[in-house]
Design a protein around this motif. Structure first.
Motif, PDB file in Angstrom:
ATOM      1  N   ASP A 135      25.234   1.519 -35.409  1.00 19.20           N
ATOM      2  CA  ASP A 135      24.970   0.796 -34.162  1.00 19.20           C
ATOM      3  C   ASP A 135      24.823   1.722 -32.960  1.00 19.20           C
ATOM      4  O   ASP A 135      24.997   1.298 -31.819  1.00 19.20           O
ATOM      5  CB  ASP A 135      26.068  -0.239 -33.909  1.00 19.20           C
ATOM      6  N   THR A 136      24.479   2.993 -33.190  1.00 18.24           N
ATOM      7  CA  THR A 136      24.237   3.916 -32.082  1.00 18.24           C
ATOM      8  C   THR A 136      22.948   3.528 -31.359  1.00 18.24           C
ATOM      9  O   THR A 136      21.890   3.437 -31.996  1.00 18.24           O
ATOM     10  CB  THR A 136      24.115   5.366 -32.586  1.00 18.24           C
ATOM     11  N   PRO A 137      22.991   3.283 -30.048  1.00 15.25           N
ATOM     12  CA  PRO A 137      21.749   2.950 -29.322  1.00 15.25           C
ATOM     13  C   PRO A 137      20.788   4.138 -29.297  1.00 15.25           C
ATOM     14  O   PRO A 137      21.211   5.284 -29.141  1.00 15.25           O
ATOM     15  CB  PRO A 137      22.252   2.623 -27.900  1.00 15.25           C
ATOM     16  N   ILE A 138      19.512   3.859 -29.438  1.00 13.73           N
ATOM     17  CA  ILE A 138      18.492   4.906 -29.417  1.00 13.73           C
ATOM     18  C   ILE A 138      18.008   5.123 -27.986  1.00 13.73           C
ATOM     19  O   ILE A 138      17.773   4.163 -27.253  1.00 13.73           O
ATOM     20  CB  ILE A 138      17.306   4.534 -30.320  1.00 13.73           C
ATOM     21  N   GLN A 139      17.870   6.387 -27.606  1.00  9.85           N
ATOM     22  CA  GLN A 139      17.415   6.745 -26.269  1.00  9.85           C
ATOM     23  C   GLN A 139      16.084   7.488 -26.345  1.00  9.85           C
ATOM     24  O   GLN A 139      15.765   8.089 -27.385  1.00  9.85           O
ATOM     25  CB  GLN A 139      18.464   7.611 -25.566  1.00  9.85           C
ATOM     26  N   PRO A 140      15.296   7.467 -25.255  1.00 10.20           N
ATOM     27  CA  PRO A 140      14.026   8.193 -25.255  1.00 10.20           C
ATOM     28  C   PRO A 140      14.224   9.667 -25.588  1.00 10.20           C
ATOM     29  O   PRO A 140      15.193  10.300 -25.156  1.00 10.20           O
ATOM     30  CB  PRO A 140      13.521   8.008 -23.815  1.00 10.20           C
ATOM     31  N   GLY A 181       0.826  -1.193   0.000  1.00 13.66           N
ATOM     32  CA  GLY A 181       0.000   0.000   0.000  1.00 13.66           C
ATOM     33  C   GLY A 181       0.864   1.248   0.000  1.00 13.66           C
ATOM     34  O   GLY A 181       1.834   1.340   0.742  1.00 13.66           O
ATOM     35  N   GLY A 182       0.509   2.211  -0.846  1.00 12.17           N
ATOM     36  CA  GLY A 182       1.278   3.447  -0.946  1.00 12.17           C
ATOM     37  C   GLY A 182       2.306   3.443  -2.056  1.00 12.17           C
ATOM     38  O   GLY A 182       2.885   4.488  -2.371  1.00 12.17           O
ATOM     39  N   ASP A 183       2.551   2.273  -2.658  1.00 12.10           N
ATOM     40  CA  ASP A 183       3.491   2.209  -3.776  1.00 12.10           C
ATOM     41  C   ASP A 183       2.969   3.025  -4.960  1.00 12.10           C
ATOM     42  O   ASP A 183       1.760   3.152  -5.163  1.00 12.10           O
ATOM     43  CB  ASP A 183       3.685   0.766  -4.242  1.00 12.10           C
ATOM     44  N   SER A 184       3.903   3.536  -5.750  1.00 12.62           N
ATOM     45  CA  SER A 184       3.569   4.161  -7.027  1.00 12.62           C
ATOM     46  C   SER A 184       4.322   3.429  -8.125  1.00 12.62           C
ATOM     47  O   SER A 184       5.497   3.111  -7.968  1.00 12.62           O
ATOM     48  CB  SER A 184       3.953   5.642  -7.048  1.00 12.62           C
ATOM     49  N   ILE A 185       3.622   3.145  -9.213  1.00 14.12           N
ATOM     50  CA  ILE A 185       4.244   2.538 -10.385  1.00 14.12           C
ATOM     51  C   ILE A 185       4.264   3.593 -11.482  1.00 14.12           C
ATOM     52  O   ILE A 185       3.225   4.167 -11.823  1.00 14.12           O
ATOM     53  CB  ILE A 185       3.467   1.309 -10.867  1.00 14.12           C
ATOM     54  N   VAL A 186       5.434   3.856 -12.027  1.00 21.90           N
ATOM     55  CA  VAL A 186       5.592   4.868 -13.070  1.00 21.90           C
ATOM     56  C   VAL A 186       6.060   4.185 -14.348  1.00 21.90           C
ATOM     57  O   VAL A 186       7.093   3.503 -14.353  1.00 21.90           O
ATOM     58  CB  VAL A 186       6.609   5.947 -12.660  1.00 21.90           C
ATOM     59  N   VAL A 187       5.297   4.358 -15.419  1.00 24.59           N
ATOM     60  CA  VAL A 187       5.685   3.826 -16.727  1.00 24.59           C
ATOM     61  C   VAL A 187       6.062   5.020 -17.607  1.00 24.59           C
ATOM     62  O   VAL A 187       5.182   5.762 -18.061  1.00 24.59           O
ATOM     63  CB  VAL A 187       4.553   3.019 -17.386  1.00 24.59           C
ATOM     64  N   PRO A 188       7.343   5.257 -17.842  1.00 29.84           N
ATOM     65  CA  PRO A 188       7.741   6.439 -18.619  1.00 29.84           C
ATOM     66  C   PRO A 188       7.487   6.260 -20.113  1.00 29.84           C
ATOM     67  O   PRO A 188       7.333   5.141 -20.609  1.00 29.84           O
ATOM     68  CB  PRO A 188       9.239   6.551 -18.326  1.00 29.84           C
ATOM     69  N   LYS A 189       7.460   7.378 -20.783  1.00 31.18           N
ATOM     70  CA  LYS A 189       7.355   7.372 -22.238  1.00 31.18           C
ATOM     71  C   LYS A 189       8.701   6.981 -22.830  1.00 31.18           C
ATOM     72  O   LYS A 189       9.750   7.390 -22.332  1.00 31.18           O
ATOM     73  CB  LYS A 189       6.947   8.760 -22.730  1.00 31.18           C
ATOM     74  N   ALA A 190       8.703   6.192 -23.886  1.00 35.57           N
ATOM     75  CA  ALA A 190       9.953   5.767 -24.526  1.00 35.57           C
ATOM     76  C   ALA A 190       9.758   5.775 -26.028  1.00 35.57           C
ATOM     77  O   ALA A 190       9.469   4.752 -26.642  1.00 35.57           O
ATOM     78  CB  ALA A 190      10.378   4.388 -24.032  1.00 35.57           C
ATOM     79  N   THR A 191       9.891   6.965 -26.624  1.00 32.10           N
ATOM     80  CA  THR A 191       9.732   7.090 -28.064  1.00 32.10           C
ATOM     81  C   THR A 191      10.871   7.915 -28.644  1.00 32.10           C
ATOM     82  O   THR A 191      11.566   8.644 -27.933  1.00 32.10           O
ATOM     83  CB  THR A 191       8.404   7.777 -28.429  1.00 32.10           C
ATOM     84  N   PHE A 192      11.055   7.791 -29.940  1.00 32.64           N
ATOM     85  CA  PHE A 192      11.976   8.648 -30.677  1.00 32.64           C
ATOM     86  C   PHE A 192      11.218   9.239 -31.850  1.00 32.64           C
ATOM     87  O   PHE A 192      10.174   8.720 -32.275  1.00 32.64           O
ATOM     88  CB  PHE A 192      13.191   7.857 -31.167  1.00 32.64           C
ATOM     89  N   THR A 193      11.737  10.332 -32.377  1.00 32.46           N
ATOM     90  CA  THR A 193      11.151  10.971 -33.556  1.00 32.46           C
ATOM     91  C   THR A 193      12.180  10.923 -34.676  1.00 32.46           C
ATOM     92  O   THR A 193      13.366  11.181 -34.449  1.00 32.46           O
ATOM     93  CB  THR A 193      10.775  12.428 -33.256  1.00 32.46           C
ATOM     94  N   ILE A 194      11.722  10.581 -35.873  1.00 35.08           N
ATOM     95  CA  ILE A 194      12.629  10.515 -37.013  1.00 35.08           C
ATOM     96  C   ILE A 194      12.084  11.386 -38.133  1.00 35.08           C
ATOM     97  O   ILE A 194      10.892  11.351 -38.453  1.00 35.08           O
ATOM     98  CB  ILE A 194      12.853   9.056 -37.464  1.00 35.08           C
ATOM     99  N   THR A 195      12.965  12.220 -38.710  1.00 32.54           N
ATOM    100  CA  THR A 195      12.585  13.157 -39.766  1.00 32.54           C
ATOM    101  C   THR A 195      13.566  13.032 -40.929  1.00 32.54           C
ATOM    102  O   THR A 195      14.547  12.297 -40.857  1.00 32.54           O
ATOM    103  CB  THR A 195      12.599  14.606 -39.238  1.00 32.54           C
ATOM    104  N   GLY A 196      13.295  13.787 -41.978  1.00 30.54           N
ATOM    105  CA  GLY A 196      14.220  13.812 -43.097  1.00 30.54           C
ATOM    106  C   GLY A 196      13.902  12.768 -44.143  1.00 30.54           C
ATOM    107  O   GLY A 196      12.733  12.421 -44.385  1.00 30.54           O
TER     108      GLY A 196
END
Length: 223
Positions: free
Chosen positions: A207-212, A138-153
């Motif tokens: 092979d660059t890792p993608i980050q949020p 009881g009292g716990d919080s669960i946080v699910v963050p956003k994890a997206t990238f945007t690609i243009t060009g």
């Protein structure tokens, strides 16, 4: 007569006999177990115990972030992190494969635990994977963050996409349909936000890792 409560471990604390686990038992079953403990400990020869439920306490947790229905939810005993996220309707298409449990310690300070949500990787993720199966309090919080990238060009389908576990630059470009005839996979710029909140531009390699929050721009090829 003794008034006590069931702790998070499913046990009650009683004089003489100490802890007695009663999780999942009816009041009559709990009474039988207490009587047996009194007899086994030779505290009473023929004990008679009656257990009465005075108040039923329902714990609540908060689920926020990239879930279908963020909010506060009642949980029962043995509810896991995955159960809590399921109550909130599951992770959205933009949600991360890693969530976080926020839990106050004995001093009141919030402790953060990373939780893998990919069921296919929980078994091989060690302690991090087991966190997804741990019981909520009881009292716990669960946080699910956003994890997206945007690609243009110069890609076939520019836009915002969810980051898959371990995604690299070439996979992100493929997710956007690949490079157009005018584009160059070797001329890619990534705009990335640092821990201080400021953005910097880096040269993207295959092979660059993608980050949020990465903004990937595929440039035109040189003629």
């Amino acid at each position: 007569e003794t008034t006590t409560y069931v702790g998070d471990d499913g046990a009650i604390r009683l004089p003489l006999i100490g802890n007695v686990t009663v999780r999942g038992q009816s009041p009559s079953e709990a009474a039988d177990k207490i009587e047996a403990a009194l007899r086994d400990g030779q505290f009473l020869l023929d004990p008679h115990v009656t257990v009465t439920l005075v108040e039923s306490f329902v714990a609540q947790v908060t689920v926020i972030g990239e879930v279908a229905n963020a909010g506060r939810y009642d949980i029962g005993p043995n509810f896991t992190v995955l159960d809590g996220i399921a109550l909130a309707g599951g992770v959205t298409e933009k949600g991360s494969d890693t969530a976080y449990i926020l839990r106050a310690d004995a001093t009141g300070a919030l402790q953060r635990t990373a939780v893998r949500l990919d069921m296919g990787q929980i078994v091989s993720a060690g302690d991090q994977g087991m966190a997804a199966l741990q019981t909520l309090k009881g009292g716990d919080s669960i946080v699910v963050p956003k994890a997206t990238f945007t690609i243009t060009g110069e890609v076939q389908t520019p836009g915002e996409y969810r980051i898959e576990t371990g995604m690299l630059l070439f996979q992100a470009i493929a997710r956007a349909g690949g490079v157009t005839p005018l584009g160059s996979a070797s001329r890619v710029q990534i705009r990335r936000r640092g821990p201080d909140g400021k953005y910097t531009d880096i040269r993207g390699k295959r092979d660059t890792p993608i980050q949020p929050d990465d903004v990937i721009h595929v440039k035109e090829r040189l003629f």
